[in-house]
Structure formats: structure tokens, C-alpha cells
Write a protein that holds these residues in place. Structure first.
Motif, PDB file in Angstrom:
ATOM      1  N   PRO A 386      35.398   2.834  -9.741  1.00 42.59           N
ATOM      2  CA  PRO A 386      35.238   4.236  -9.629  1.00 42.59           C
ATOM      3  C   PRO A 386      33.869   4.489  -8.920  1.00 42.59           C
ATOM      4  CG  PRO A 386      36.009   4.099 -11.853  1.00 42.59           C
ATOM      5  CD  PRO A 386      35.760   2.698 -11.419  1.00 42.59           C
ATOM      6  N   GLY A 387      33.858   5.340  -7.702  1.00 41.61           N
ATOM      7  CA  GLY A 387      32.676   5.745  -7.122  1.00 41.61           C
ATOM      8  C   GLY A 387      32.849   4.871  -5.768  1.00 41.61           C
ATOM      9  N   GLN A 388      33.539   3.726  -5.524  1.00 39.94           N
ATOM     10  CA  GLN A 388      33.743   3.143  -4.277  1.00 39.94           C
ATOM     11  C   GLN A 388      34.586   4.049  -3.515  1.00 39.94           C
ATOM     12  OE1 GLN A 388      35.238  -0.816  -5.783  1.00 39.94           O
ATOM     13  NE2 GLN A 388      33.580  -1.647  -4.734  1.00 39.94           N
ATOM     14  N   ARG A 389      34.228   3.872  -2.018  1.00 44.59           N
ATOM     15  CA  ARG A 389      35.172   4.580  -1.123  1.00 44.59           C
ATOM     16  C   ARG A 389      36.025   3.310  -0.340  1.00 44.59           C
ATOM     17  NH1 ARG A 389      33.814   9.627  -0.089  1.00 44.59           N
ATOM     18  NH2 ARG A 389      35.370   9.292   1.423  1.00 44.59           N
ATOM     19  N   VAL A 390      37.322   3.869  -0.385  1.00 41.73           N
ATOM     20  CA  VAL A 390      38.399   3.025   0.280  1.00 41.73           C
ATOM     21  C   VAL A 390      38.831   3.597   1.657  1.00 41.73           C
ATOM     22  CG1 VAL A 390      39.145   2.266  -1.814  1.00 41.73           C
ATOM     23  CG2 VAL A 390      40.172   4.446  -0.809  1.00 41.73           C
ATOM     24  N   ALA A 391      39.321   2.755   2.349  1.00 41.31           N
ATOM     25  CA  ALA A 391      39.853   3.116   3.641  1.00 41.31           C
ATOM     26  C   ALA A 391      41.420   3.005   3.560  1.00 41.31           C
ATOM     27  CB  ALA A 391      39.392   2.115   4.875  1.00 41.31           C
ATOM     28  N   ALA A 392      41.890   3.741   4.519  1.00 40.42           N
ATOM     29  CA  ALA A 392      43.491   3.902   4.724  1.00 40.42           C
ATOM     30  C   ALA A 392      44.067   2.513   4.702  1.00 40.42           C
ATOM     31  CB  ALA A 392      43.829   4.797   5.795  1.00 40.42           C
ATOM     32  N   GLY A 393      44.665   2.230   4.053  1.00 46.49           N
ATOM     33  CA  GLY A 393      45.804   0.668   3.803  1.00 46.49           C
ATOM     34  C   GLY A 393      44.828  -0.288   3.219  1.00 46.49           C
ATOM     35  N   GLU A 394      43.581   0.114   2.509  1.00 45.34           N
ATOM     36  CA  GLU A 394      42.900  -0.853   1.801  1.00 45.34           C
ATOM     37  C   GLU A 394      43.403  -1.403   0.431  1.00 45.34           C
ATOM     38  OE1 GLU A 394      38.222  -1.622   0.479  1.00 45.34           O
ATOM     39  OE2 GLU A 394      38.607  -0.013   1.701  1.00 45.34           O
ATOM     40  N   PRO A 395      43.534  -2.467   0.073  1.00 42.08           N
ATOM     41  CA  PRO A 395      44.034  -2.908  -1.130  1.00 42.08           C
ATOM     42  C   PRO A 395      43.138  -2.466  -2.325  1.00 42.08           C
ATOM     43  CG  PRO A 395      43.970  -4.965   0.025  1.00 42.08           C
ATOM     44  CD  PRO A 395      43.054  -3.632   0.813  1.00 42.08           C
ATOM     45  N   ILE A 396      43.915  -1.718  -3.462  1.00 45.05           N
ATOM     46  CA  ILE A 396      43.136  -1.255  -4.477  1.00 45.05           C
ATOM     47  C   ILE A 396      43.689  -1.766  -5.954  1.00 45.05           C
ATOM     48  CG2 ILE A 396      42.495   0.993  -3.268  1.00 45.05           C
ATOM     49  CD1 ILE A 396      45.081   2.227  -4.433  1.00 45.05           C
ATOM     50  N   ALA A 397      44.765  -2.255  -5.829  1.00 38.93           N
ATOM     51  CA  ALA A 397      45.506  -2.817  -7.055  1.00 38.93           C
ATOM     52  C   ALA A 397      46.715  -3.655  -6.855  1.00 38.93           C
ATOM     53  CB  ALA A 397      46.117  -1.398  -7.825  1.00 38.93           C
ATOM     54  N   SER A 398      47.128  -4.334  -7.761  1.00 40.41           N
ATOM     55  CA  SER A 398      48.594  -5.160  -7.683  1.00 40.41           C
ATOM     56  C   SER A 398      49.532  -4.831  -8.596  1.00 40.41           C
ATOM     57  CB  SER A 398      48.118  -6.728  -7.802  1.00 40.41           C
ATOM     58  OG  SER A 398      47.471  -6.897  -9.109  1.00 40.41           O
ATOM     59  N   VAL A 399      50.474  -5.096  -8.160  1.00 43.19           N
ATOM     60  CA  VAL A 399      52.019  -4.520  -9.001  1.00 43.19           C
ATOM     61  C   VAL A 399      51.967  -5.310 -10.501  1.00 43.19           C
ATOM     62  CG1 VAL A 399      54.401  -4.285  -9.083  1.00 43.19           C
ATOM     63  CG2 VAL A 399      53.014  -3.911  -7.020  1.00 43.19           C
ATOM     64  N   GLY A 400      52.274  -4.555 -11.597  1.00 41.25           N
ATOM     65  CA  GLY A 400      52.259  -5.289 -12.951  1.00 41.25           C
ATOM     66  C   GLY A 400      53.642  -5.754 -13.070  1.00 41.25           C
ATOM     67  N   ASP A 401      53.770  -6.519 -13.870  1.00 42.83           N
ATOM     68  CA  ASP A 401      55.233  -7.407 -14.327  1.00 42.83           C
ATOM     69  C   ASP A 401      55.698  -6.443 -15.385  1.00 42.83           C
ATOM     70  OD1 ASP A 401      57.306  -8.874 -14.697  1.00 42.83           O
ATOM     71  OD2 ASP A 401      55.977 -10.843 -15.138  1.00 42.83           O
ATOM     72  N   ARG A 402      56.710  -5.798 -15.083  1.00 42.87           N
ATOM     73  CA  ARG A 402      57.449  -5.191 -16.097  1.00 42.87           C
ATOM     74  C   ARG A 402      58.982  -5.615 -16.146  1.00 42.87           C
ATOM     75  NH1 ARG A 402      55.911   0.600 -17.674  1.00 42.87           N
ATOM     76  NH2 ARG A 402      53.360   0.614 -17.131  1.00 42.87           N
ATOM     77  N   GLY A 403      59.017  -6.881 -15.900  1.00 45.27           N
ATOM     78  CA  GLY A 403      60.432  -7.488 -15.783  1.00 45.27           C
ATOM     79  C   GLY A 403      61.423  -6.767 -14.547  1.00 45.27           C
TER      80      GLY A 403
END
Length: 427
Positions: A386-403
Motif C-alpha cells: 500500500p502506498g506504492q505507485r504502479v504504472a499501466a501494465g506493471e505486475p502487481i500480483a500472481s494468480v492463485g491456485d483454486r484447482g
């Protein structure tokens, strides 16, 4: 009595007899319905008590699952950072080895030159020095010549010493980087084991939560079934009361029929509307995270229908369709994606939330200004704080494994109200 009065009296007496015969039946039906309604009330109280206990257990499991998700996210984030540092160290090691190879080549050149100089000096021996001494007329010139030869030899020796020291330094640095890479590999292995352990713990809690959810659903279904029975019984009692009222009215009319011909009561049967069905969530079209051209500093509102999706995949749940419970609708969309895939911000902004939130799992919220927010849920790792600035298209997370249900939950909100992402993302 007039001739027509006798038949009318007979008809009235028959109607009264029929009504007198049906009155005890209606009373029995009402008594049985009331008794059954009381039993259903007691059963409903017991079921509601059990359901409240199941809800408490489910909420506790949800809290534990959220903590497990948070720990897995922390380990995943550290693992990603460790991999990044390992790659950087490996690049430094490769660059250092290239510099070391160049230094060795220079050292070989210097060694060859020194070897030629020493060979020449060995062949001439002291005779050249004696000849130079005897033929030299100017002692000062002789002294300068000897000093020059010594300076050349000293310079060559100094260059060789510098190259040796550089090689020693390279070897020390090479060993240090190799040790760092090995340490990072060990740390990466430990983190991988920890992540596997935490993932197993999370799956166990998820299984327990699924059972708790199933118990809650069965309890809710039982509550709904009892409530439906109660409504039907209340409808039955209401119908009995109406029939009794109509029977009393017909009795009064039958009594009046002795003197006056009865009239058939007009009425229309009431139609019972069937409950409205819910619309199923059908799979939607594929979407793309490929960005479209934009101007520097372009506002979010100006990018309507031209924003990229956070990840490429197929829409599994669409905005506004009915959710599984049948009581609520989707405020966003679910995009099917492979676990571990990168989730990217659809527009520049600032991260305002990055943590576990209820059924959304690991959730990231980005503020794009003008009252617009984008939400990314169901993640397995969070790459921003929280508080970090991000650019368009910048990675912010990865997809979780829900089967089979793996994917990303994605919302766009304007001043707190959800809007249809399909109207904003054109991929």
C-alpha cells in the motif's frame, strides 16, 4: 304454505345439513395444521441454533484460512525477491568472469613480452653490458641508458604485479559471488519447502472450510424448507379460515333461501405465481491483457473501452449475473487463468490495499484518481505494498491456485459503485 315454499324449504335444510357435516372436518384440519405449525416452529428453532454454531465455525475457519493465505503470500513474495537477487548475482558473476578472462589475456601478452625481453637479455648476457660499457664514451649517457633499461624492466614487473592483483581480486570476488549464489539457492529451497508446507496447510483448511460451507448450506436449505412448510401451513390456515367464512356466509344464504331463491357467489380463483428463476452464469468470451496505445498521463476516464484486461483468459463469471447462492449478483468478473500467471494493473495509479479480504482472498486495490478504483482478487502472491505507485501494465500480483476454478476476480468501481468492466476493457 304455498306450493313453491315446500321445495325451497327442503333445499335449505339439505344445504344446512351439508354445511354442518363439513364444519367438523374444517375444524380438524385447522387443529392439525396448528399442531404441525407448532412442531415446525420448534424444529426451526433447533435448526437455527445449529446453523448459528456452523456459521461461527465457518467464520473461524475463514479467519484461519485468511492467515494461511497471508503467510503463503509473504513466502511467495520472498521467493520472488530471492529469485530476482539470484538472477542479479548470476549476471554479476558472468560479467566478472568476462572481465577476468580479459585480464588473463592482457597478462598473457605482458608475460610474452617479458619472456622475449628476458630471452634477449639471456642471449646477450653480460657481454652486451661490457661492450656497452667499453664503447660508451660518455659516462652520463651510459648511466641514462642503464637507468632506462632498469625502468623498463621495473615497469613491466609493475604491470605484471597489477594484473596478478587484479586476477586475485577477481578470484576472491568470484568466490564471494558463488557463495552468495549458493546461499540464495539454499534459501530458495527453504522457501520452496515452506511454501509447499503452507500450501498444504491452506488446502487442509480450505477443505475444512468447504465442509463447513456445505454444513451451512445444508442448514440454510433446511431452514428454507421449514420456512416454506410454515408458509404453506399458514396459507392452509388462511384458506381454512376463508372456507369457514364462506361456509358461514353460505349458511346464512341457505337460511334466507327458504324465503328467497339463493344466488351463486361470484368469485375468481387466485393464481399463484411461480418463483422467479435465477439466470445461470454462462462462460463468456476470451479477453486479452494486451495494452492499447495511450497518451502520456492520459486520465482513466479517457480510456473507456480501451483499457487492457488484467490478464488474458476467458470470462467465467460476468458482471450482473446471479451468483451461486441465488441471492446476490456479481459486482465484477472472474477471468480463468493458470496459477502463477502475472496479474497486471490496467492503468497507472497508487496501491491503496494489499491484503486478505474475506471471500476475495488476497486482494489488491489500485486508485486511479477521478474516483475510479480497480480490484484484483483470488491471488496467491502480492507484489506491491500500500502506498506504492504502479504504472499501466506493471505486475502487481500472481494468480492463485483454486484447482479447476483458478482465475482472477476483477472489479472496476466509480465512487464506490461497481461498473461493468466489459465497458472499460476492450481486449
Amino acid at each position: 304454505m304455498p306450493p313453491l315454499s315446500k321445495p325451497l324449504s327442503a333445499i335449505g335444510l339439505c344445504v344446512l345439513a351439508l354445511l354442518a357435516g363439513t364444519a367438523p372436518v374444517a375444524a380438524d384440519d385447522a387443529a392439525q395444521a396448528k399442531s404441525r405449525l407448532e412442531r415446525l416452529g420448534d424444529e426451526l428453532g433447533q435448526v437455527l441454533g445449529t446453523l448459528r454454531q456452523r456459521l461461527v465455525e465457518r467464520d473461524s475457519l475463514r479467519s484461519r484460512l485468511a492467515e494461511a493465505d497471508r503467510q503463503v503470500a509473504q513466502v511467495n513474495t520472498r521467493l520472488i525477491e530471492t529469485e530476482r537477487r539470484s538472477a542479479a548475482l548470476q549476471r554479476n558473476l558472468d560479467e566478472l568472469r568476462a572481465q577476468q578472462a580479459q585480464a588473463r589475456a592482457r597478462l598473457d601478452v605482458q608475460r610474452q613480452a617479458l619472456a622475449r625481453s628476458l630471452a634477449l637479455a639471456a642471449r646477450s648476457g653480460n657481454a652486451d653490458r661490457l661492450k656497452l660499457l667499453l664503447n660508451q664514451q660518455d659516462p652520463a649517457a651510459l648511466t641514462r641508458q642503464l637507468r632506462y633499461q632498469r625502468a623498463v624492466a621495473d615497469a613491466q614487473a609493475a604491470r605484471l604485479g597489477d594484473l596478478r592483483r587484479q586476477l586475485d581480486a577477481f578470484q576472491e570476488r568470484d568466490a564471494q559471488i558463488a557463495a552468495d549464489v549458493a546461499a540464495l539457492a539454499d534459501q530458495q529451497g527453504d522457501l520452496q519447502q515452506q511454501r509447499t508446507k503452507l500450501a498444504a496447510l491452506r488446502e487442509e483448511r480450505k477443505s475444512l472450510l468447504a465442509r463447513a460451507e456445505s454444513d451451512v448450506n445444508r442448514g440454510e436449505q433446511r431452514v428454507r424448507a421449514i420456512e416454506q412448510d410454515q408458509r404453506e401451513l399458514k396459507d392452509l390456515l388462511t384458506g381454512i379460515a376463508r372456507r369457514e367464512a364462506r361456509a358461514r356466509e353460505r349458511e346464512q344464504q341457505a337460511q334466507a333461501a327458504v324465503e328467497k331463491a339463493p344466488k351463486a357467489p361470484a368469485g375468481a380463483p387466485s393464481a399463484r405465481l411461480p418463483p422467479a428463476g435465477k439466470s445461470p452464469d454462462s462462460a463468456g468470451p476470451p479477453v486479452s491483457a494486451t495494452p492499447t496505445p495511450s497518451l502520456p498521463g492520459e486520465r482513466f476516464s479517457a480510456r473507456r473501452s480501451r483499457l487492457p484486461w488484467p490478464i488474458s483468459g476467458q470470462l467465467k463469471a460476468r458482471f450482473g449475473t446471479t451468483r451461486e447462492s441465488g441471492r446476490t449478483r456479481w459486482d465484477g468478473v472472474v477471468i480463468a487463468a493458470r496459477p502463477g500467471s502475472t496479474v497486471r494493473s490496467i492503468h497507472a495509479g497508487k496501491v491503496v490495499y494489499a491484503d486478505v479480504l474475506g471471500g476475495y482472498g488476497l486482494l489488491v486495490i489500485v486508485d486511479h484518481g477521478e474516483g475510479y478504483l480497480s480490484l484484483y482478487g483470488y491471488n496467491d502472491a502480492i507484489l506491491k505494498r500500500p502506498g506504492q505507485r504502479v504504472a499501466a501494465g506493471e505486475p502487481i500480483a500472481s494468480v492463485g491456485d483454486r484447482g479447476n476454478a483458478s482465475g482472477v476476480y476483477f472489479e472496476i468501481r466509480h465512487r464506490g459503485r461497481p461498473v461493468n468492466p466489459s465497458a472499460w476493457c476492450g481486449g
